[in-house]
Design an enzyme around this catalytic site. Structure first.
Site, PDB file in Angstrom:
ATOM      1  N   GLU A  35      50.815  64.640  -3.830  1.00 53.70           N
ATOM      2  CA  GLU A  35      49.813  65.094  -2.860  1.00 53.70           C
ATOM      3  C   GLU A  35      48.893  66.124  -3.512  1.00 53.70           C
ATOM      4  OE1 GLU A  35      47.257  65.668  -0.315  1.00 53.70           O
ATOM      5  OE2 GLU A  35      48.816  64.276   0.382  1.00 53.70           O
ATOM      6  N   GLU A  37      46.476  67.870  -1.792  1.00 56.08           N
ATOM      7  CA  GLU A  37      46.091  68.950  -0.882  1.00 56.08           C
ATOM      8  C   GLU A  37      47.317  69.418  -0.102  1.00 56.08           C
ATOM      9  OE1 GLU A  37      42.580  68.107   1.406  1.00 56.08           O
ATOM     10  OE2 GLU A  37      41.562  67.192  -0.291  1.00 56.08           O
ATOM     11  N   GLY A  41      48.660  65.097   4.982  1.00 55.75           N
ATOM     12  CA  GLY A  41      47.374  64.427   4.850  1.00 55.75           C
ATOM     13  C   GLY A  41      46.359  64.829   5.902  1.00 55.75           C
ATOM     14  N   LYS A  52      44.079  67.253  18.771  1.00 52.39           N
ATOM     15  CA  LYS A  52      44.761  67.241  20.060  1.00 52.39           C
ATOM     16  C   LYS A  52      44.996  68.660  20.564  1.00 52.39           C
ATOM     17  CE  LYS A  52      44.387  63.058  19.525  1.00 52.39           C
ATOM     18  NZ  LYS A  52      43.550  63.265  18.339  1.00 52.39           N
ATOM     19  N   GLU A 203      25.030  55.441  20.105  1.00 50.92           N
ATOM     20  CA  GLU A 203      25.867  54.326  19.668  1.00 50.92           C
ATOM     21  C   GLU A 203      24.992  53.117  19.381  1.00 50.92           C
ATOM     22  OE1 GLU A 203      28.211  51.714  18.444  1.00 50.92           O
ATOM     23  OE2 GLU A 203      29.185  53.628  18.922  1.00 50.92           O
ATOM     24  N   ASP A 311      45.285  53.802   6.159  1.00 54.79           N
ATOM     25  CA  ASP A 311      43.828  53.687   6.216  1.00 54.79           C
ATOM     26  C   ASP A 311      43.252  53.069   4.951  1.00 54.79           C
ATOM     27  OD1 ASP A 311      43.977  54.882   8.672  1.00 54.79           O
ATOM     28  OD2 ASP A 311      43.040  56.771   8.079  1.00 54.79           O
ATOM     29  N   HIS A 445      59.555  56.351  41.138  1.00 53.26           N
ATOM     30  CA  HIS A 445      58.571  56.862  42.092  1.00 53.26           C
ATOM     31  C   HIS A 445      58.870  58.330  42.387  1.00 53.26           C
ATOM     32  CE1 HIS A 445      55.897  56.966  45.573  1.00 53.26           C
ATOM     33  NE2 HIS A 445      56.872  57.614  46.212  1.00 53.26           N
TER      34      HIS A 445
END
Length: 466
Positions: A35, A37, A41, A52, A203, A311, A445
């Site tokens: 790694e 950094e 990641g 988040k 967009e 990715d 419920h």
């Protein structure tokens, strides 16, 4: 001189890389992870987790402005942008340290530096103490991806941001242009809008969140506009002109006209491209197409002993997909029996905006385009007791079934906590559940999950609460 010989060397410690390392350690393989950094990641340090944390602050801030609805009162409600960022960074650091603990627990050697393919079965690492080589019977490439740039709107770190700068603003800008309305763009648009920033989203496609079901996209767009967000679809940012502390964008609209918009900051969220440079891929014979490493359904690159995950190998660019691939690659290496290649139609997608969006499987349009005869069910949050009690009555659940077999083809949600709910449908698809299985399942419920049951029932004309 080559040093320790490893069964597996993993280049990159993002979600795919570190999970692959953990699984390799569990299986008794001598493992090293390289790694350059921070461990974890982009996801843990500059992506999934810290965003988040930011969005949680935004969610609480929005709720504080609705206290009267709950019979509560508070005065002088405000926010501290630097404190919000500080908390986000603290969360990221905590989780990165957690990955280091997992490496130690599973006897994985952590090699700090930049790794690349050196020769057959060798990885060279350039670190602060110079270059070293590692022998590796198997190599897993997990170097991830970075923000894609477009000519004329290249980020500069000051006025035009990528996700990195957007996560650590020194102060809230008064106005913001977000280019791109995928999950990353929409999450940042939602975060900044919650704190009063004038946000415009551009967009190029004909709707925001274009990978989602059209009904979900339309509902989300209406919700965002109601919050005061400006949304331009079928539009393209042609150029950016920078001033001392502002940017003027020229935007081509769908009617052929153009308009200019001056904002304090711009976020470029137009996709990502794999980190394929300086890895020695061409020399090793590893194929690269459209900025990503080519790998088969078993994550094999075609070069013996070299795998690629996450990715780096392309869409969907999701941490949970990378984790699954990391485990799959390692278990493929050891020849574990009973493996199944990754089925991308069973990978859920989540957008943590307000409202949240989540989905798995085929959209209604995709099912029809595939020649399926389908049944579609819908159930609104307004028909659910728990949603009303929570003060979250906006949203709906949509399910798509094969009309003949009852196979659950897809599920799509928009509203509060749907990113937590979607896993129920993901499990159902993995288990190849039919509508009969889902109908006969008993949902507790009062919960938001009851809407999942009702949507299934609705697809077959049996909904109970609408």
């Amino acid at each position: 001189m080559a040093e320790t010989a490893y069964d597996v060397v993993i280049i990159g410690s993002g979600p795919g890389g570190y999970v692959a390392a953990v699984r390799a350690g569990q299986l008794g393989l001598k493992t090293a992870i390289v790694e350059r950094e921070a461990l974890g990641g982009i996801c843990l340090n500059w992506g999934c987790i810290p965003t988040k944390a930011l969005l949680r602050s935004a969610e609480i801030y929005q709720t504080l402005h609705r206290l009267d609805e709950f019979g509560l009162k508070a005065e002088n409600i405000g926010f501290d942008a630097q404190a919000i960022v500080k908390r986000s960074r603290k969360v990221a650091t905590q989780l990165s340290n957690g990955v280091r603990f997992l490496m130690k627990k599973n006897k994985v050697d952590v090699i700090e530096g930049t790794g690349k393919l050196a020769d057959v079965g060798r990885v060279s690492v350039d670190g602060k103490d110079g270059r070293r080589e590692l022998q590796a019977r198997n190599i897993i490439l997990a170097t991830g991806a970075r923000a894609r740039t477009l000519p004329g709107i290249e980020p500069d770190g000051k006025l035009v941001w990528t996700y990195r700068e957007a996560m650590v603003p020194p102060a809230m800008p008064k106005s913001l242009l977000v280019i791109g309305s995928g999950a990353i763009g929409i999450e940042f648009a939602s975060f900044y809008r919650a704190f009063g920033v004038e946000v415009t989203v551009v967009e190029v496609m004909d709707r925001i969140l274009p990978v989602e079901d059209a009904e979900i996209s339309d509902f989300a767009a209406k919700a965002f506009r109601k919050q005061g967000m400006k949304i331009l679809t079928s539009a393209k940012v042609e150029k950016l002109e920078k001033a001392a502390d502002s940017v003027t964008a020229t935007i081509a609209l769908k009617d052929g006209k153009t308009e200019t918009l001056t904002v304090e900051r711009v976020i470029s969220a137009v996709g990502i491209t794999g980190n394929v440079e300086d890895l020695g891929l061409a020399e090793a014979g590893v194929k690269v197409e459209k900025g990503h490493v080519v790998a088969n359904e078993w994550l094999e690159t075609g070069v013996k002993g070299i795998y690629a995950i996450g990715d780096l190998v392309g869409a969907p660019w999701l941490a949970h997909k990378a984790m699954h691939e990391g485990v799959l690659a390692v278990e493929r290496i050891v020849g574990q029996k009973g493996l199944h290649p990754l089925d991308r139609s069973k990978i859920p997608g989540c957008t943590y905006s307000t409202p949240q969006i989540a989905s798995v499987g085929l959209t209604e349009a995709q099912a029809k385009e595939g020649g399926r005869e389908i049944k579609v069910g819908r159930f609104p949050f307004r028909g659910n007791g728990k949603a009303i009690a929570l003060g979250e009555p906006e949203g709906f659940v949509k399910t798509v079934f094969d009309a003949h077999t009852g196979e659950l083809l897809g599920a799509h949600m928009v509203g509060a906590e749907v990113t937590e709910l979607i896993q129920g449908y993901t499990v159902a698809r993995t288990l190849e559940s039919t509508e009969a299985d889902l109908m006969q399942s008993i949902f507790p419920h009062p919960t938001l999950s009851e809407m999942m049951h009702e949507s299934v029932l609705d697809a077959f004309g049996r909904a109970l609460h609408i």
